[in-house]
Design an enzyme around this catalytic site. Structure first.
Site, PDB file in Angstrom:
ATOM      1  N   CYS A 149      26.757  44.504  44.241  1.00  0.00           N
ATOM      2  CA  CYS A 149      26.882  43.788  45.522  1.00  0.00           C
ATOM      3  C   CYS A 149      26.679  44.739  46.703  1.00  0.00           C
ATOM      4  O   CYS A 149      25.854  44.473  47.585  1.00  0.00           O
ATOM      5  CB  CYS A 149      28.228  43.086  45.582  1.00  0.00           C
ATOM      6  SG  CYS A 149      29.627  44.107  45.077  1.00  0.00           S
TER       7      CYS A 149
HETATM    8  N1  LIG Z   1      32.806  40.644  41.850  1.00  0.00           N
HETATM    9  C1  LIG Z   1      31.681  40.977  42.464  1.00  0.00           C
HETATM   10  O1  LIG Z   1      31.548  40.829  43.681  1.00  0.00           O
HETATM   11  C2  LIG Z   1      30.528  41.545  41.681  1.00  0.00           C
HETATM   12  C3  LIG Z   1      29.271  41.591  42.292  1.00  0.00           C
HETATM   13  C4  LIG Z   1      28.188  42.109  41.562  1.00  0.00           C
HETATM   14  C5  LIG Z   1      28.376  42.534  40.274  1.00  0.00           C
HETATM   15  N2  LIG Z   1      29.618  42.492  39.715  1.00  0.00           N
HETATM   16  C6  LIG Z   1      29.753  42.954  38.324  1.00  0.00           C
HETATM   17  O2  LIG Z   1      29.806  41.803  37.504  1.00  0.00           O
HETATM   18  C7  LIG Z   1      30.675  42.047  36.391  1.00  0.00           C
HETATM   19  C8  LIG Z   1      31.746  40.976  36.371  1.00  0.00           C
HETATM   20  O3  LIG Z   1      32.474  41.067  37.587  1.00  0.00           O
HETATM   21  P1  LIG Z   1      33.667  40.086  37.930  1.00  0.00           P
HETATM   22  O4  LIG Z   1      34.090  40.396  39.305  1.00  0.00           O
HETATM   23  O5  LIG Z   1      33.331  38.696  37.539  1.00  0.00           O
HETATM   24  O6  LIG Z   1      34.772  40.636  36.893  1.00  0.00           O
HETATM   25  P2  LIG Z   1      36.028  39.870  36.318  1.00  0.00           P
HETATM   26  O7  LIG Z   1      36.430  38.800  37.274  1.00  0.00           O
HETATM   27  O8  LIG Z   1      37.004  40.907  35.948  1.00  0.00           O
HETATM   28  O9  LIG Z   1      35.475  39.146  35.004  1.00  0.00           O
HETATM   29  C9  LIG Z   1      35.011  39.832  33.892  1.00  0.00           C
HETATM   30  C10 LIG Z   1      35.149  38.913  32.690  1.00  0.00           C
HETATM   31  O10 LIG Z   1      34.544  39.575  31.573  1.00  0.00           O
HETATM   32  C11 LIG Z   1      35.089  38.973  30.424  1.00  0.00           C
HETATM   33  N3  LIG Z   1      34.919  39.873  29.289  1.00  0.00           N
HETATM   34  C12 LIG Z   1      35.103  41.208  29.259  1.00  0.00           C
HETATM   35  N4  LIG Z   1      34.753  41.701  28.063  1.00  0.00           N
HETATM   36  C13 LIG Z   1      34.317  40.651  27.323  1.00  0.00           C
HETATM   37  C14 LIG Z   1      33.802  40.533  26.010  1.00  0.00           C
HETATM   38  N5  LIG Z   1      33.675  41.609  25.211  1.00  0.00           N
HETATM   39  N6  LIG Z   1      33.428  39.311  25.587  1.00  0.00           N
HETATM   40  C15 LIG Z   1      33.544  38.222  26.397  1.00  0.00           C
HETATM   41  N7  LIG Z   1      34.044  38.281  27.660  1.00  0.00           N
HETATM   42  C16 LIG Z   1      34.424  39.490  28.103  1.00  0.00           C
HETATM   43  C17 LIG Z   1      36.520  38.693  30.757  1.00  0.00           C
HETATM   44  O11 LIG Z   1      36.738  37.400  30.281  1.00  0.00           O
HETATM   45  P3  LIG Z   1      37.799  37.085  29.181  1.00  0.00           P
HETATM   46  O12 LIG Z   1      39.121  37.108  29.883  1.00  0.00           O
HETATM   47  O13 LIG Z   1      37.429  35.750  28.699  1.00  0.00           O
HETATM   48  O14 LIG Z   1      37.663  38.126  28.124  1.00  0.00           O
HETATM   49  C18 LIG Z   1      36.578  38.651  32.287  1.00  0.00           C
HETATM   50  O15 LIG Z   1      36.984  37.375  32.764  1.00  0.00           O
HETATM   51  C19 LIG Z   1      31.251  43.451  36.588  1.00  0.00           C
HETATM   52  O16 LIG Z   1      30.536  44.366  35.785  1.00  0.00           O
HETATM   53  C20 LIG Z   1      31.026  43.724  38.058  1.00  0.00           C
HETATM   54  O17 LIG Z   1      30.867  45.093  38.340  1.00  0.00           O
HETATM   55  C21 LIG Z   1      30.692  41.997  40.373  1.00  0.00           C
END
Ligand SMILES: NC(=O)c1ccc[n+]([C@@H]2O[C@H](COP(=O)([O-])OP(=O)(O)OC[C@H]3O[C@@H](n4cnc5c(N)ncnc54)[C@H](OP(=O)(O)O)[C@@H]3O)[C@@H](O)[C@H]2O)c1
Length: 342
Positions: A149
């Protein structure tokens, strides 16, 4: 088209689902989660309650990917590296990873910011999906690493400066909302720590500098260049507001402004604006607002960008990259307007 979102219970996963349920080409959408399997989409993401009784699946990422046209992964950093080999073997048409795992091709640069890569052999498969710059060059991609982001906001501001006579590498100062830190509360994202507060973090070493540097080096032709990214946490939920400042060795400020006009003229989601943008004017949309100005002597340039971190900075840009890779209309599923006031 059958589309799977792996790790759909997080904030980025929820945003992908919100956009994909409204996408005209997506007829079959599967959302997987380790923790939420069996629950309806609306139980986990309340904004999706109206879309019906679809439930999170507990299928393994490889099982879910078999026969899929597109697989999105929105997992915590490092998880995609563990799963990607099996997902690739399952043979989906297109994989789009939202994490940082496959964004950086230069192994030394990756190691400097993230440590040794656990799945380095897979990195070369991925194209960097900065959709508003890459455009139709993404056509035919089978694996895309969606930019971060902060990296997106920085690069949209930097790109028009790539041919400018710079005195030194530009520096960008940005501020992000708390949704950038994911769905699981941490001491620094807890409401009392964030509300009514601003603080800098990852000073002189934010990880998104790595991908920004790699793209900037390719655009500018300057090996080893590292534009600085100085990041701050702000007391709001969504959005990134970023200001970039550059000194020029010649009075070329107007040429930079004209370069931006040429770069973004036909890009559907980048809007050049005539005065500094406001964050709330993009929240909820895939838009990027970009403002450029130059000093009276034309030796300084300021570029300001505003995006929604979860849309343009994550799910929206990833869907845009999918559209471009598959030859669909670039704006398909992404017509939603910003919600203002918010
Ligand atoms: N937030 C932002 O603004 C943003 C912007 C750009 C990119 N990103 C990137 O996008 C990714 C996700 O970000 P987020 O903010 O959505 O994080 P988040 O809210 O912490 O969500 C990550 C999800 O990944 C799931 N997970 C982790 N390991 C898993 C596995 N082995 N199998 C299945 N599900 C798994 C978890 O779900 P379960 O609880 O179901 O396991 C968790 O809900 C990160 O790498 C982040 O750096 C984020």
């Amino acid at each position: 088209m059958r589309v799977v979102v792996i790790g759909a219970a997080g904030y980025v996963g929820g945003e992908l689902l919100r956009l994909l349920v409204q996408h005209p080409e997506v007829t079959d959408l599967e959302a997987t989660s380790r923790s939420q399997a069996g629950k309806t989409l609306g139980e986990v993401h309340p904004a999706l309650a109206r879309v019906g009784s679809a439930r999170f699946s507990g299928e393994s990422p490889a099982e879910a990917s078999r026969g899929a046209d597109v697989v999105f992964l929105s997992l915590e950093h490092g998880e995609s590296s563990k799963l990607m080999g099996d997902i690739v073997d399952a043979g989906p048409g297109l994989v789009i990873d939202l994490a940082a795992d496959f964004r950086i091709h230069d192994g030394r640069l990756h190691e400097r910011y993230y440590g040794a890569h656990p799945a380095a052999a897979l990195v070369h498969r991925f194209r960097y999906g900065l959709a508003d710059v890459a455009g139709t060059a993404l056509r035919g991609a089978t694996a895309i690493a969606a930019p971060g982001c902060f990296a997106t906001a920085t690069q949209l501001a930097l790109y028009p400066l790539r041919n400018a006579p710079l005195v030194s590498e530009p520096a960008a100062v940005g501020i992000t909302g708390s949704s950038g830190a994911g769905v699981h509360p941490k001491p620094t994202t807890h409401h009392p720590a964030r509300a009514h507060n601003v603080f800098a973090y990852s000073v002189l070493g934010h990880r998104h500098e790595a991908e920004v540097a790699e793209q900037w080096r390719a655009w500018s032709g300057r090996a080893d260049a590292v534009p600085r990214l100085l990041t701050h946490s702000g007391p709001f939920v969504r959005g990134i507001y970023l200001t970039l400042h550059a000194h020029l060795s010649e009075p070329a400020g107007q040429a930079v402004i004209e370069q931006a006009a040429a770069d973004y003229r036909d890009r559907p989601f980048v809007r050049l604006v005539g005065s500094p943008p406001e964050l709330t004017h993009v929240v909820g949309s895939n838009d990027a607002l970009v403002y450029l100005t130059t000093s009276p002597d034309r030796r300084e340039v300021v570029v300001i960008s505003a995006i929604d971190n979860l849309v343009k900075g994550a799910g929206g840009q990833a869907v845009q990259a999918m559209n471009l890779a598959l030859g669909l209309p670039e704006t398909a599923g992404l017509g939603g307007l910003a919600a203002y006031p918010i």
